[in-house]
Enzyme design. Structure first.
Site, PDB file in Angstrom:
ATOM      1  N   ASP A  31       0.851  -1.198   0.000  1.00 58.40           N
ATOM      2  CA  ASP A  31       0.000   0.000   0.000  1.00 58.40           C
ATOM      3  C   ASP A  31       0.882   1.241   0.000  1.00 58.40           C
ATOM      4  OD1 ASP A  31      -3.247   0.333   0.964  1.00 58.40           O
ATOM      5  OD2 ASP A  31      -1.987   2.134   1.054  1.00 58.40           O
ATOM      6  N   VAL A  48       1.494   1.101  -6.847  1.00 58.26           N
ATOM      7  CA  VAL A  48       1.219   0.184  -7.961  1.00 58.26           C
ATOM      8  C   VAL A  48       1.354   0.873  -9.323  1.00 58.26           C
ATOM      9  CG1 VAL A  48      -0.262  -1.326  -6.566  1.00 58.26           C
ATOM     10  CG2 VAL A  48      -1.312   0.486  -7.949  1.00 58.26           C
ATOM     11  N   ASN A  74      -6.371  -4.995  -5.373  1.00 57.31           N
ATOM     12  CA  ASN A  74      -7.492  -4.200  -4.851  1.00 57.31           C
ATOM     13  C   ASN A  74      -7.224  -2.697  -4.839  1.00 57.31           C
ATOM     14  OD1 ASN A  74      -9.911  -3.793  -2.855  1.00 57.31           O
ATOM     15  ND2 ASN A  74      -8.119  -2.951  -1.801  1.00 57.31           N
ATOM     16  N   SER A 126     -15.802  -3.290 -10.152  1.00 54.36           N
ATOM     17  CA  SER A 126     -16.838  -2.389  -9.635  1.00 54.36           C
ATOM     18  C   SER A 126     -18.130  -2.627 -10.396  1.00 54.36           C
ATOM     19  CB  SER A 126     -16.419  -0.925  -9.820  1.00 54.36           C
ATOM     20  OG  SER A 126     -17.503  -0.065  -9.503  1.00 54.36           O
ATOM     21  N   TYR A 139     -13.536   6.539 -14.367  1.00 53.87           N
ATOM     22  CA  TYR A 139     -13.484   5.464 -13.374  1.00 53.87           C
ATOM     23  C   TYR A 139     -14.122   4.190 -13.936  1.00 53.87           C
ATOM     24  CZ  TYR A 139     -14.322   2.767  -9.150  1.00 53.87           C
ATOM     25  OH  TYR A 139     -14.359   1.751  -8.216  1.00 53.87           O
ATOM     26  N   ALA A 172     -19.779   0.837  -1.421  1.00 54.34           N
ATOM     27  CA  ALA A 172     -19.347   0.185  -0.188  1.00 54.34           C
ATOM     28  C   ALA A 172     -18.922   1.237   0.835  1.00 54.34           C
ATOM     29  CB  ALA A 172     -18.198  -0.771  -0.489  1.00 54.34           C
ATOM     30  N   THR A 174     -16.782   2.649   2.916  1.00 50.65           N
ATOM     31  CA  THR A 174     -15.345   2.675   3.238  1.00 50.65           C
ATOM     32  C   THR A 174     -14.900   4.136   3.346  1.00 50.65           C
ATOM     33  OG1 THR A 174     -14.564   2.871   0.955  1.00 50.65           O
ATOM     34  CG2 THR A 174     -15.048   0.628   1.747  1.00 50.65           C
TER      35      THR A 174
HETATM   36  N1  LIG Z   1     -15.967   1.954  -1.874  1.00 50.17           N
HETATM   37  C1  LIG Z   1     -16.728   1.682  -2.929  1.00 50.17           C
HETATM   38  O1  LIG Z   1     -17.916   2.081  -3.019  1.00 50.17           O
HETATM   39  C2  LIG Z   1     -16.188   0.838  -4.068  1.00 50.17           C
HETATM   40  C3  LIG Z   1     -17.120   0.352  -5.009  1.00 50.17           C
HETATM   41  C4  LIG Z   1     -16.649  -0.424  -6.058  1.00 50.17           C
HETATM   42  C5  LIG Z   1     -15.302  -0.718  -6.168  1.00 50.17           C
HETATM   43  N2  LIG Z   1     -14.426  -0.235  -5.246  1.00 50.17           N
HETATM   44  C6  LIG Z   1     -13.016  -0.583  -5.417  1.00 50.17           C
HETATM   45  O2  LIG Z   1     -12.542  -1.195  -4.239  1.00 50.17           O
HETATM   46  C7  LIG Z   1     -11.139  -0.959  -4.113  1.00 50.17           C
HETATM   47  C8  LIG Z   1     -10.857  -0.472  -2.717  1.00 50.17           C
HETATM   48  O3  LIG Z   1     -11.615   0.691  -2.475  1.00 50.17           O
HETATM   49  P1  LIG Z   1     -11.959   1.215  -1.009  1.00 50.17           P
HETATM   50  O4  LIG Z   1     -13.330   1.733  -1.045  1.00 50.17           O
HETATM   51  O5  LIG Z   1     -11.562   0.205   0.019  1.00 50.17           O
HETATM   52  O6  LIG Z   1     -10.973   2.491  -0.985  1.00 50.17           O
HETATM   53  P2  LIG Z   1      -9.987   3.094   0.125  1.00 50.17           P
HETATM   54  O7  LIG Z   1      -9.631   4.440  -0.386  1.00 50.17           O
HETATM   55  O8  LIG Z   1     -10.582   2.954   1.491  1.00 50.17           O
HETATM   56  O9  LIG Z   1      -8.717   2.142   0.043  1.00 50.17           O
HETATM   57  C9  LIG Z   1      -7.898   2.125  -1.095  1.00 50.17           C
HETATM   58  C10 LIG Z   1      -6.479   1.724  -0.662  1.00 50.17           C
HETATM   59  O10 LIG Z   1      -5.672   1.679  -1.860  1.00 50.17           O
HETATM   60  C11 LIG Z   1      -4.435   2.339  -1.580  1.00 50.17           C
HETATM   61  N3  LIG Z   1      -3.887   2.881  -2.825  1.00 50.17           N
HETATM   62  C12 LIG Z   1      -4.383   3.892  -3.596  1.00 50.17           C
HETATM   63  N4  LIG Z   1      -3.560   4.142  -4.626  1.00 50.17           N
HETATM   64  C13 LIG Z   1      -2.510   3.279  -4.505  1.00 50.17           C
HETATM   65  C14 LIG Z   1      -1.320   3.065  -5.246  1.00 50.17           C
HETATM   66  N5  LIG Z   1      -1.019   3.816  -6.315  1.00 50.17           N
HETATM   67  N6  LIG Z   1      -0.485   2.082  -4.848  1.00 50.17           N
HETATM   68  C15 LIG Z   1      -0.761   1.340  -3.754  1.00 50.17           C
HETATM   69  N7  LIG Z   1      -1.855   1.510  -2.986  1.00 50.17           N
HETATM   70  C16 LIG Z   1      -2.715   2.469  -3.358  1.00 50.17           C
HETATM   71  C17 LIG Z   1      -4.798   3.448  -0.594  1.00 50.17           C
HETATM   72  O11 LIG Z   1      -3.657   3.905   0.130  1.00 50.17           O
HETATM   73  C18 LIG Z   1      -5.834   2.744   0.293  1.00 50.17           C
HETATM   74  O12 LIG Z   1      -5.219   2.077   1.372  1.00 50.17           O
HETATM   75  C19 LIG Z   1     -10.771   0.031  -5.234  1.00 50.17           C
HETATM   76  O13 LIG Z   1     -10.200  -0.684  -6.313  1.00 50.17           O
HETATM   77  C20 LIG Z   1     -12.105   0.612  -5.651  1.00 50.17           C
HETATM   78  O14 LIG Z   1     -12.127   1.026  -6.998  1.00 50.17           O
HETATM   79  C21 LIG Z   1     -14.839   0.532  -4.201  1.00 50.17           C
END
Ligand SMILES: NC(=O)c1ccc[n+]([C@@H]2O[C@H](COP(=O)([O-])OP(=O)(O)OC[C@H]3O[C@@H](n4cnc5c(N)ncnc54)[C@H](O)[C@@H]3O)[C@@H](O)[C@H]2O)c1
Length: 245
Positions: A31, A48, A74, A126, A139, A172, A174
């Site tokens: 991360d 990443v 993720n 997603s 996105y 979600a 978060t």
């Molecule tokens: N929350 C939602 O509603 C939702 C819905 C659909 C999909 N998603 C997907 O779920 C995944 C996680 O989302 P979340 O809601 O837990 O978000 P979040 O922001 O709580 O967590 C994302 C994590 O990814 C890390 N991150 C971001 N860019 C990075 C990089 N370049 N290199 C390494 N780490 C990196 C961040 O530091 C963080 O810890 C994402 O891929 C997001 O697209 C989320």
């Protein structure tokens, strides 16, 4: 089970890390902000969007775990706007994380996964890959690409003994959503609107998404490859006549 979770320091990734640890797995988190990772999982700084960072972090993680069975791709970032509203730089930078991040980490992990007898990759996609959502052109396009990449990788690596699947969350609950709400003129009204959009009448919990990811990562999903499992509160598959009727 030995697992690497990218973006494992927050939200869905942290819930996946906790769930895997709870099942007795050893987990390394990759991360940008490793210090926020759940206790019990070695956390390695990794961007990443940077190939050198990914190669070094995957090498460190696999050395510390003593191999690799499961990769959860993720890490992801958001973008808002129509196709007119994001410039080329933003397109490149969001694709670089959400799509090429999956490519880079998978590429570095594949030699280790080939050595496992229960190898699996699970990508976080997603619901926005499957249904049009306003103001999410960039996105949604990145996640549509993740879905297609998942299917192509499932075909390419089947004979390597590696299953490749993805999970598509709906909205979600978060820190991501908290950040999004903080930018709204009326965050409480915006949250209520997001909840009202859900046929289940509630946002998806990170633990619910994590349970789906852990299932696809586990040998009990041994016949699942090229699967997209939606965890979305019914927004894709259910039509109600009026909210919650
Ligand atoms: N929350 C939602 O509603 C939702 C819905 C659909 C999909 N998603 C997907 O779920 C995944 C996680 O989302 P979340 O809601 O837990 O978000 P979040 O922001 O709580 O967590 C994302 C994590 O990814 C890390 N991150 C971001 N860019 C990075 C990089 N370049 N290199 C390494 N780490 C990196 C961040 O530091 C963080 O810890 C994402 O891929 C997001 O697209 C989320």
């Amino acid at each position: 089970m030995k697992a690497v979770v990218t973006g494992g320091a927050s939200g869905i990734g942290a819930a996946v890390t906790e769930a895997l640890l709870g099942r007795g797995a050893t987990v390394a988190v990759l991360d940008l902000v490793p210090e926020r990772a759940p206790r019990g999982a070695p956390a390695i700084a990794c961007d990443v969007s940077d190939d050198a960072s990914v190669r070094s972090a995957v090498a460190e993680a696999t050395a510390s775990l003593g191999g690799l069975d499961v990769l959860v791709n993720n890490a992801g970032i958001g973008a808002q706007g129509t196709v007119e509203e994001n410039d080329d730089d933003e397109w490149h930078s969001v694709l670089d994380v959400n799509l090429l991040g999956v490519v880079r980490v998978s590429r570095a992990a594949l030699p280790h996964l080939r050595a496992s007898d229960r190898a699996a990759i699970v990508n976080t996609c997603s619901a926005a890959a499957l249904v049009g959502v306003p103001d999410r052109a960039l996105y949604s396009a990145t996640k549509g690409a993740v879905l297609s990449l998942t299917l192509a990788m499932a075909a390419d690596h089947l004979r390597d003994g590696i299953r490749v699947n993805c999970v598509s969350p709906g909205t979600a609950d978060t820190p991501w959503i908290d950040r999004l709400l903080a930018t709204a003129p009326d965050p409480a009204a915006e949250r209520a609107a997001l909840v009202a959009r859900q046929p289940t009448g509630k946002l998806v919990s990170p633990e619910e998404v994590a349970a789906a990811i852990v299932y696809l990562a586990s040998p009990s999903a041994g016949s699942c490859t090229g699967v997209n499992l939606t965890v979305d509160g019914g927004i894709l598959g259910v039509r109600l006549r009026s909210p919650r009727s």
